[in-house]
Design an enzyme around this catalytic site. Structure first.
Site, mmCIF file in Angstrom:
data_model
loop_
_atom_site.group_PDB
_atom_site.id
_atom_site.type_symbol
_atom_site.label_atom_id
_atom_site.label_comp_id
_atom_site.label_asym_id
_atom_site.label_seq_id
_atom_site.Cartn_x
_atom_site.Cartn_y
_atom_site.Cartn_z
ATOM 1 N N LYS A 104 4.673 -11.174 -4.216
ATOM 2 C CA LYS A 104 6.099 -10.898 -4.011
ATOM 3 C C LYS A 104 6.794 -10.918 -5.379
ATOM 4 O O LYS A 104 6.735 -11.913 -6.096
ATOM 5 C CB LYS A 104 6.716 -11.925 -3.074
ATOM 6 C CG LYS A 104 8.175 -11.644 -2.745
ATOM 7 C CD LYS A 104 8.737 -12.651 -1.748
ATOM 8 C CE LYS A 104 8.190 -12.426 -0.370
ATOM 9 N NZ LYS A 104 8.892 -13.261 0.644
ATOM 10 N N ASP A 129 13.579 -18.640 10.412
ATOM 11 C CA ASP A 129 13.502 -17.180 10.566
ATOM 12 C C ASP A 129 12.202 -16.779 11.268
ATOM 13 O O ASP A 129 11.547 -15.825 10.870
ATOM 14 C CB ASP A 129 13.604 -16.502 9.203
ATOM 15 C CG ASP A 129 14.017 -15.029 9.333
ATOM 16 O OD1 ASP A 129 14.567 -14.660 10.394
ATOM 17 O OD2 ASP A 129 13.782 -14.258 8.384
#
Length: 684
Positions: free
Chosen positions: A33, A128
């Site tokens: 990432k 989440d």
């Protein structure tokens, strides 16, 4: 990224890009990432730091594994496990409306429960959970929960308040702005379980207000009666509007249908472990990597006609007179230097960091710039820091076998020996390449200083952090403990705004914005000025050690505005804004600059230079000072070339013969143990 090859972009988000990469050494696939932290605000950087922090705390077979992070092209690169089976959402959409068997649903659900139980046991809220963040292995049997970017670590069993998460999965209490805890994750997991059983979301609407209204009412389509009453009842209990009436994760795992699924995981599926063996976050690659010749070479031939913008001199460690160190090119402008016990480093005006390696370096050395301490004069070769890429380095500090470097955006990186926890990575492992100090990623560090085995860093908002060895109270944390992770130092008084930090072998000092001086650590011989001495020179009280930062109390240091501090092993030098120089500590080897070797603990004012000292540094038993006109003086013990001349000892300052083609000005001096590094620039 030297170890990895990018294959393709697999995702883009608000904070960055996700790449599928292959490790060159073994062709293994990873997800990296890429988060451009250099362009982020402090709060955005803190959010990026949060994902690294949370991932590094978790260690479970059903959670995406975190391997390492590093800075590349002004972005934080987070290396994580690759799940080739895609997301659970992709899998459900591929079913084309064909419902899953209850056994398969429970197989997925049981693994989610195990991972969430591990997360909650660390006092972490995922916040989440959704089918897009649940990944699968190649066989689509093993579940991996990922994307902890907005997870929250609770300091206690309190509740969180911030409204975050994907709207379709947020809980009713979150919609109302009420505090929430692990029961909100239970709600989201209930939504995922509903989706597994129906292939559609529990709560959907065309507008956000309509969606929130549905969630607040708890209205959703009934689940197919092909599934057992137990499964349908479990979903209803997890989606209860009252969080207090939702089951705890342990209560869910105790239900018969879930117990059977858990048993399947540990038997038929192959005894899936709950934890894996920990491995170092950073492997130790061979130090011979990247050791190619510097562009332009180091020969003076062809460059002798070009006058260098900077010159760097070195002496000590058996080198009796200053030698000129080679630079990467004649255009190199050095703005700062630092030396440790075994390394010499420099920062250039254009933000490059390089080290000088010598012919005596062992091939197994993990520190770039490690030098031979033998009696022969070594041949030095400048090498740029590996993996710096487009990062602009602003400052470097060297400790014993480790280094710290600071980017122009306030990001601190360290590497080298991890002994005593002085790298600040939360462990005691060695690191071969510069690695971000994760705990400080949410701060803008403006200066860093390394002692023998501890570090201090100060931020643009005047916060000070310390870590490493604390045997003598040098960390300023009111104890003698050692810490492998940065700890914020409490500074008494709101008017005290730290601006510069200095580390010695067993002590530390802070200069505040208004020129006040604070100190802690070992005060033997009153080298820190912590003894209470009045204007008449009378010693009222003595202090041998101080574990918290305390204002210096020895007159006349109490009455001057301090500009610079240099710390030796058993003495120190304090330079005022007016150029006055005061020496403190023992004068056993003449390191205070006077003939009296039995000086009391009072500060000694060196008047020889008419208060024209530009900068100075202290070694173990000697002192180096540069005047405003470029002249350099040394005094103290002279063995092994400490003074830059053959003299064995000099109690009085004596000039060092430093030659330059043109008039020069000293930019920076650094001393460590018996070595000195001095950088100059041409006067235009």
């Amino acid at each position: 990224m030297e170890k990895y090859e990018k294959i393709r972009v697999v995702g883009r988000g608000a904070y960055g890009i996700v790449h599928l990469c292959q490790r060159l050494s073994d062709k293994k696939l990873f997800i990296i990432k890429q988060i451009p932290v250099e362009q982020m605000t402090k709060d955005e950087r803190q959010a990026a730091l949060n994902e690294v922090k949370v991932l590094s705390m978790l260690n479970h077979i059903n959670i995406i594994e975190y391997y390492e992070n590093f800075l590349e092209d002004k972005a934080l690169m987070i290396v994580m496990e690759y799940a080739p089976g895609g997301t659970l959402l992709d899998y459900l959409q591929s079913r084309n409306g064909q419902l899953l068997d209850e056994e398969e649903i429970l197989k997925f659900f049981a693994q989610m429960l195990l991972s969430l139980q591990h997360v909650h046991s660390k006092q972490i809220l995922h916040r989440d959970l959704k089918t897009q963040n649940i990944l699968l292995d190649k066989k689509k049997e093993l579940v991996k929960i990922g994307d902890f970017g907005i997870s929250k670590v609770l300091s206690s069993k309190s509740k969180a308040f911030t409204v975050v998460g994907t709207p379709c999965y947020i809980s009713p209490e979150l919609c109302e702005g009420k505090p929430y805890n692990q029961k909100s994750d239970i709600w989201a997991l209930g939504c995922v379980l509903y989706e597994l059983a129906s292939l559609k979301r529990a709560f959907e609407a065309t507008t956000l207000p309509a969606l929130i209204l549905k969630i607040m009412r708890g209205t959703f389509s009934p689940i197919s009666d092909v599934y057992s009453v137990e499964l349908r009842s479990l979903i209803l209990s997890m989606l209860h509007l009252d969080p207090n009436k939702r089951p705890h994760i342990n209560q869910i795992m105790a239900q018969p249908i879930v117990i059977n699924a858990l048993m399947y995981l540990h038997t038929d599926m192959g005894s899936v472990p709950c934890t894996r063996i920990c491995r170092p976050l950073s492997n130790m690659p061979s130090s011979s990597r990247g050791r190619t010749a510097v562009k332009g070479g180091n020969s003076a031939r062809g460059r002798s006609l070009i006058q260098a913008l900077s010159t760097v001199f070195s002496w000590g460690g058996g080198v009796n007179t200053p030698i000129k160190l080679p630079l990467p090119s004649s255009e190199t402008q050095v703005i700062q230097v630092s030396t440790g016990r075994t390394q010499k480093a420099a920062v250039t005006k254009n933000g490059r960091l390089f080290f000088w390696e010598s012919s005596g370096v062992s091939s197994e050395s993990i520190i770039p710039g490690a030098v031979d301490s033998g009696t022969n004069i070594p041949v030095y070769v400048p090498r740029y820091l590996e993996g710096q890429a487009a990062v602009t380095i602003h400052h470097v500090a060297c400790g014993d076998l480790f280094n710290a470097c600071l980017t122009d955006r306030g990001i601190l990186m360290t590497y080298g020996s991890g002994a005593n926890g002085c790298l600040g990575h939360g462990n005691y492992q060695d690191v071969a390449q510069a690695k971000i100090v994760e705990a400080l990623l949410g701060y803008e560090v403006v200066q860093v200083s390394c002692g023998a085995s501890h570090v201090l860093a100060v931020t643009n908002e005047h916060e000070v952090f310390s870590w490493g060895r604390g045997d003598n109270g040098e960390l300023g944390l009111n104890n003698q403990e050692s810490y492998p992770c940065p700890q914020e130092i409490p500074i008494a008084g709101e008017e005290m705004l730290p601006s510069h930090v200095y580390c010695g072998v067993d002590c530390s000092m802070i200069i505040t914005q208004d020129g006040q001086l604070l100190a802690c650590g070992n005060n033997r011989y009153n080298k820190l000025g912590l003894d209470v001495i009045d204007e008449s020179g009378t010693s009222i009280s003595t202090v041998e050690e101080q574990t918290v930062f305390t204002p210096v109390r020895s007159y006349p240091i109490t009455n001057i505005k301090v500009k610079h501090v240099a710390l030796g092993t058993s003495h120190s030098a304090i330079l005022s804004e007016e150029g006055e120089c005061y020496m403190l500590g023992t004068n056993q080897f003449g390191q205070l600059g006077c003939d009296d070797t039995l000086l009391p603990r009072q500060p000694y004012h060196i008047t020889l230079f008419n208060d024209k000292i530009h900068t100075l540094a202290c070694g173990d038993t000697f002192t180096v000072a540069a005047l405003q006109d470029g002249e350099v003086y040394t005094w103290g013990k002279g063995s092994r070339g400490r003074l830059g001349r053959p003299d064995q000892q000099s109690n009085l300052p004596m000039k060092v013969n430093i030659t330059g083609e043109e008039p020069f000005q000293v930019v920076c001096i650094s001393c460590s143990h018996g070595n000195t590094l001095l950088a100059t620039k041409r006067k235009y």
